[in-house]
Scaffold this motif. Structure first.
Motif, PDB file in Angstrom:
ATOM      1  N   VAL A  23     -45.981  83.306 -57.618  1.00 43.24           N
ATOM      2  CA  VAL A  23     -44.893  83.932 -56.874  1.00 43.24           C
ATOM      3  C   VAL A  23     -43.584  83.437 -57.475  1.00 43.24           C
ATOM      4  O   VAL A  23     -43.358  82.230 -57.564  1.00 43.24           O
ATOM      5  CB  VAL A  23     -44.957  83.581 -55.376  1.00 43.24           C
ATOM      6  CG1 VAL A  23     -43.724  84.121 -54.646  1.00 43.24           C
ATOM      7  CG2 VAL A  23     -46.231  84.130 -54.753  1.00 43.24           C
ATOM      8  N   THR A  24     -42.745  84.361 -57.934  1.00 45.78           N
ATOM      9  CA  THR A  24     -41.436  83.981 -58.474  1.00 45.78           C
ATOM     10  C   THR A  24     -40.347  84.742 -57.729  1.00 45.78           C
ATOM     11  O   THR A  24     -40.173  85.950 -57.901  1.00 45.78           O
ATOM     12  CB  THR A  24     -41.350  84.203 -60.002  1.00 45.78           C
ATOM     13  OG1 THR A  24     -40.018  83.910 -60.455  1.00 45.78           O
ATOM     14  CG2 THR A  24     -41.747  85.607 -60.427  1.00 45.78           C
ATOM     15  N   LEU A  25     -39.641  84.012 -56.863  1.00 49.08           N
ATOM     16  CA  LEU A  25     -38.580  84.568 -56.021  1.00 49.08           C
ATOM     17  C   LEU A  25     -37.401  83.601 -56.031  1.00 49.08           C
ATOM     18  O   LEU A  25     -37.577  82.404 -55.807  1.00 49.08           O
ATOM     19  CB  LEU A  25     -39.076  84.767 -54.587  1.00 49.08           C
ATOM     20  CG  LEU A  25     -40.217  85.778 -54.381  1.00 49.08           C
ATOM     21  CD1 LEU A  25     -40.787  85.658 -52.978  1.00 49.08           C
ATOM     22  CD2 LEU A  25     -39.725  87.198 -54.642  1.00 49.08           C
ATOM     23  N   MET A  26     -36.203  84.130 -56.259  1.00 49.29           N
ATOM     24  CA  MET A  26     -35.044  83.253 -56.392  1.00 49.29           C
ATOM     25  C   MET A  26     -34.605  82.687 -55.047  1.00 49.29           C
ATOM     26  O   MET A  26     -34.725  83.337 -54.006  1.00 49.29           O
ATOM     27  CB  MET A  26     -33.901  83.978 -57.097  1.00 49.29           C
ATOM     28  CG  MET A  26     -33.296  85.132 -56.356  1.00 49.29           C
ATOM     29  SD  MET A  26     -32.343  86.272 -57.411  1.00 49.29           S
ATOM     30  CE  MET A  26     -31.456  85.192 -58.503  1.00 49.29           C
ATOM     31  N   THR A  32     -39.271  79.132 -58.044  1.00 44.75           N
ATOM     32  CA  THR A  32     -38.033  79.685 -57.509  1.00 44.75           C
ATOM     33  C   THR A  32     -36.878  79.373 -58.441  1.00 44.75           C
ATOM     34  O   THR A  32     -36.715  78.230 -58.884  1.00 44.75           O
ATOM     35  CB  THR A  32     -37.753  79.176 -56.074  1.00 44.75           C
ATOM     36  OG1 THR A  32     -36.578  79.798 -55.574  1.00 44.75           O
ATOM     37  CG2 THR A  32     -37.602  77.671 -56.008  1.00 44.75           C
ATOM     38  N   ASP A  33     -36.123  80.414 -58.764  1.00 49.35           N
ATOM     39  CA  ASP A  33     -34.927  80.283 -59.591  1.00 49.35           C
ATOM     40  C   ASP A  33     -33.840  79.667 -58.711  1.00 49.35           C
ATOM     41  O   ASP A  33     -33.304  80.314 -57.819  1.00 49.35           O
ATOM     42  CB  ASP A  33     -34.526  81.680 -60.093  1.00 49.35           C
ATOM     43  CG  ASP A  33     -33.254  81.686 -60.918  1.00 49.35           C
ATOM     44  OD1 ASP A  33     -32.511  80.681 -60.893  1.00 49.35           O
ATOM     45  OD2 ASP A  33     -32.969  82.702 -61.574  1.00 49.35           O
ATOM     46  N   THR A  34     -33.504  78.409 -58.992  1.00 49.42           N
ATOM     47  CA  THR A  34     -32.534  77.681 -58.172  1.00 49.42           C
ATOM     48  C   THR A  34     -31.211  77.490 -58.910  1.00 49.42           C
ATOM     49  O   THR A  34     -30.436  76.576 -58.581  1.00 49.42           O
ATOM     50  CB  THR A  34     -33.104  76.310 -57.765  1.00 49.42           C
ATOM     51  OG1 THR A  34     -33.608  75.640 -58.940  1.00 49.42           O
ATOM     52  CG2 THR A  34     -34.223  76.444 -56.763  1.00 49.42           C
ATOM     53  N   VAL A  35     -30.934  78.343 -59.886  1.00 48.82           N
ATOM     54  CA  VAL A  35     -29.722  78.202 -60.685  1.00 48.82           C
ATOM     55  C   VAL A  35     -28.463  78.239 -59.817  1.00 48.82           C
ATOM     56  O   VAL A  35     -27.499  77.507 -60.060  1.00 48.82           O
ATOM     57  CB  VAL A  35     -29.673  79.293 -61.781  1.00 48.82           C
ATOM     58  CG1 VAL A  35     -28.285  79.411 -62.395  1.00 48.82           C
ATOM     59  CG2 VAL A  35     -30.696  78.976 -62.872  1.00 48.82           C
ATOM     60  N   GLN A  36     -28.450  79.086 -58.777  1.00 44.89           N
ATOM     61  CA  GLN A  36     -27.265  79.205 -57.926  1.00 44.89           C
ATOM     62  C   GLN A  36     -27.228  78.168 -56.801  1.00 44.89           C
ATOM     63  O   GLN A  36     -26.207  78.044 -56.113  1.00 44.89           O
ATOM     64  CB  GLN A  36     -27.184  80.611 -57.319  1.00 44.89           C
ATOM     65  CG  GLN A  36     -26.961  81.729 -58.318  1.00 44.89           C
ATOM     66  CD  GLN A  36     -25.555  81.718 -58.914  1.00 44.89           C
ATOM     67  OE1 GLN A  36     -24.637  81.106 -58.392  1.00 44.89           O
ATOM     68  NE2 GLN A  36     -25.385  82.396 -60.049  1.00 44.89           N
ATOM     69  N   THR A  37     -28.310  77.423 -56.598  1.00 48.88           N
ATOM     70  CA  THR A  37     -28.362  76.540 -55.423  1.00 48.88           C
ATOM     71  C   THR A  37     -28.447  75.056 -55.755  1.00 48.88           C
ATOM     72  O   THR A  37     -27.964  74.237 -54.968  1.00 48.88           O
ATOM     73  CB  THR A  37     -29.552  76.917 -54.521  1.00 48.88           C
ATOM     74  OG1 THR A  37     -30.753  76.972 -55.305  1.00 48.88           O
ATOM     75  CG2 THR A  37     -29.321  78.265 -53.853  1.00 48.88           C
ATOM     76  N   LEU A  38     -29.058  74.690 -56.877  1.00 46.90           N
ATOM     77  CA  LEU A  38     -29.100  73.272 -57.221  1.00 46.90           C
ATOM     78  C   LEU A  38     -27.673  72.762 -57.436  1.00 46.90           C
ATOM     79  O   LEU A  38     -26.896  73.359 -58.163  1.00 46.90           O
ATOM     80  CB  LEU A  38     -29.944  73.034 -58.481  1.00 46.90           C
ATOM     81  CG  LEU A  38     -31.452  72.957 -58.281  1.00 46.90           C
ATOM     82  CD1 LEU A  38     -32.149  72.691 -59.607  1.00 46.90           C
ATOM     83  CD2 LEU A  38     -31.832  71.874 -57.282  1.00 46.90           C
ATOM     84  N   GLY A  39     -27.350  71.668 -56.788  1.00 50.52           N
ATOM     85  CA  GLY A  39     -25.996  71.143 -56.836  1.00 50.52           C
ATOM     86  C   GLY A  39     -25.119  71.669 -55.716  1.00 50.52           C
ATOM     87  O   GLY A  39     -24.025  71.155 -55.486  1.00 50.52           O
ATOM     88  N   HIS A  40     -25.611  72.702 -55.005  1.00 49.94           N
ATOM     89  CA  HIS A  40     -24.857  73.267 -53.887  1.00 49.94           C
ATOM     90  C   HIS A  40     -25.556  73.055 -52.546  1.00 49.94           C
ATOM     91  O   HIS A  40     -24.942  73.239 -51.492  1.00 49.94           O
ATOM     92  CB  HIS A  40     -24.621  74.760 -54.114  1.00 49.94           C
ATOM     93  CG  HIS A  40     -23.803  75.055 -55.333  1.00 49.94           C
ATOM     94  ND1 HIS A  40     -22.461  74.784 -55.412  1.00 49.94           N
ATOM     95  CD2 HIS A  40     -24.155  75.579 -56.534  1.00 49.94           C
ATOM     96  CE1 HIS A  40     -22.002  75.141 -56.610  1.00 49.94           C
ATOM     97  NE2 HIS A  40     -23.019  75.621 -57.303  1.00 49.94           N
ATOM     98  N   TYR A  41     -26.825  72.698 -52.601  1.00 54.47           N
ATOM     99  CA  TYR A  41     -27.603  72.393 -51.405  1.00 54.47           C
ATOM    100  C   TYR A  41     -28.428  71.137 -51.684  1.00 54.47           C
ATOM    101  O   TYR A  41     -28.903  70.949 -52.800  1.00 54.47           O
ATOM    102  CB  TYR A  41     -28.562  73.532 -51.046  1.00 54.47           C
ATOM    103  CG  TYR A  41     -27.877  74.803 -50.600  1.00 54.47           C
ATOM    104  CD1 TYR A  41     -27.655  75.053 -49.252  1.00 54.47           C
ATOM    105  CD2 TYR A  41     -27.450  75.749 -51.524  1.00 54.47           C
ATOM    106  CE1 TYR A  41     -27.025  76.223 -48.833  1.00 54.47           C
ATOM    107  CE2 TYR A  41     -26.812  76.911 -51.126  1.00 54.47           C
ATOM    108  CZ  TYR A  41     -26.610  77.145 -49.778  1.00 54.47           C
ATOM    109  OH  TYR A  41     -25.972  78.289 -49.375  1.00 54.47           O
ATOM    110  N   PRO A  42     -28.612  70.273 -50.677  1.00 48.85           N
ATOM    111  CA  PRO A  42     -29.517  69.132 -50.880  1.00 48.85           C
ATOM    112  C   PRO A  42     -30.943  69.630 -51.029  1.00 48.85           C
ATOM    113  O   PRO A  42     -31.351  70.567 -50.327  1.00 48.85           O
ATOM    114  CB  PRO A  42     -29.331  68.314 -49.598  1.00 48.85           C
ATOM    115  CG  PRO A  42     -28.860  69.298 -48.575  1.00 48.85           C
ATOM    116  CD  PRO A  42     -28.054  70.326 -49.318  1.00 48.85           C
TER     117      PRO A  42
END
Length: 397
Positions: free
Chosen positions: A145-148, A176-186
């Motif tokens: 399963v690949t979901l951002m 999960t593509d976390t490019v937009q969230t790593l560094g913005h959410y714990p």
């Protein structure tokens, strides 16, 4: 002319401290990390200290962090490796994914004969979790399963805990593509049992050209790039030492200042929504981007109530950088697949989507400037509309 940068989902300005850290490393650390002499060992030490720092921030083992050039490479590496080395024969994804995921999955479908299922979305553009569960239950094929985690255009957040649980219950792998969230959410990856994640430094005030893939250590990958054995034989090639050091510094700063920066950016996003609703009659917002609890706080996708394929250019002439969320080909403007997934064709024909994305460096003055210029553009379209209508009513057209 006042310049306003509101395209931070595309890339962010680097923190001064990150630049200083990288500059110091460039001056003092110039050996090849694969060399066995002292210069090489010093470079290798910087690499491993940075890897350890990132791993500690995610609460994982440093052996689970694989440095890459960016999020695109990380996503490619993970998806291709799952098919090539872990025996995945079925992929579940969605039409909202980043192109690097969509196109890689499509290649797996056409060239590797992998079954691909694109899960349905609800009217807001969120994954239908009930259907995802049903799809997971109807086959015993080895499934990925690949979901951002958060959509880069409309900001919708995925319930990663729910998807992880569904995958675990049905023996599926979860990327999960976390490019937009790593560094913005714990994110504590010792508790959130996802198998794979991706990061790109330039999305969190770090340098371009460096990122990492998180690969759960129980999963045995083989290299996609061979010829040197770097990165624990998972990615050959001379390492980008300065980039790695900059990534670690940017990641550390982002998480250390997370609460302060999030409060500031959420205030800007709320202020943008308020000002647009006050000044632009008929304005709406795409996906869940106007819901601070259910969307990425750094992104707002605005649905302007008029058609203007050149609005990005018009805003740029006024010194404002945003994203239209569209691609132009052969002189024709075409909305993105994400917008096509959440809006019907009739709506698309009469609106203009504009993505506004924020960073800690933006101010309310930036928002005032943006809204004022959009208001001017909107009034121009309103005048043109009534002029056209009057001429039509009088039989002039």
């Amino acid at each position: 002319m006042q310049r306003v940068y509101l395209d931070n989902a595309a890339t962010t300005p680097m923190h001064k401290e990150v630049i200083d850290t990288m500059t110091q490393c460039m001056h003092n650390i110039y050996g090849n990390p694969s060399s066995t002499h002292v210069f090489g060992r010093e470079a290798k030490a910087q690499m491993e200290l940075s890897r350890k720092k990132i791993a500690e921030l995610l609460n994982v083992s440093s052996s689970e962090i694989v440095f890459t050039s960016c999020g695109t490479e990380s996503n490619n590496f993970i998806i291709r490796s799952c098919v090539d080395h872990l025996g995945v024969t079925r992929i579940i994804t969605s039409t909202l994914e980043h192109k690097c995921v969509q196109e890689t999955v499509a290649e797996m479908e056409s060239n590797r004969k992998v079954e691909v299922i694109r899960v349905k979305l609800d009217p807001s553009g969120s994954v239908d979790y009930d259907e995802l569960e049903r799809i997971l239950q109807v086959s015993d094929k080895k499934t990925l399963v690949t979901l951002m985690h958060a959509n880069n255009e409309i900001g919708n957040l995925l319930d990663v805990e729910k998807v992880q649980q569904l995958c675990e219950e049905n023996n599926a792998l979860f990327h999960t593509d976390t490019v937009q969230t790593l560094g913005h959410y714990p994110m504590d990856l010792s508790k959130l049992k996802i198998d794979f994640a991706s990061c790109s430094a330039h999305k969190l005030h770090g340098p371009k050209g460096i990122g990492f893939a998180f690969v759960r250590k129980s999963l045995q990958f083989k290299p996609q790039i061979t010829g040197g054995g770097q990165e624990r034989n998972l990615r050959s090639g001379t390492e980008n030492v300065y980039g790695v050091v900059g990534l670690a510094k940017a990641f550390e700063m982002s998480l250390n200042d997370l609460d302060k920066h999030r409060a500031h950016i959420e205030d800007l996003k709320s202020y943008t929504i308020q000002k647009l609703q006050e000044e632009i009659p008929g304005v709406e917002f795409n996906g869940l981007s106007a819901d601070l609890d259910k969307s990425l706080y750094t992104v707002l996708n605005v649905r302007l109530p008029f058609k203007d394929a050149l609005i990005g250019f018009e805003l740029e002439l006024k010194g404002i950088a945003v994203s239209q969320g569209s691609a132009c080909s052969s002189g024709a403007s075409k909305v993105s697949t994400v917008i096509q997934s959440v809006l019907d064709a009739e709506t698309i024909e009469r609106i203009t989507p504009v993505r506004v994305s924020y960073s800690c460096y933006n101010t309310r003055e930036d928002i005032d400037r943006l809204v004022n210029v959009i208001k001017q553009i909107s009034e121009k379209h309103l005048v043109a509309h009534y002029t056209f209508k009057c001429h039509s009513d009088e039989g002039g057209i």
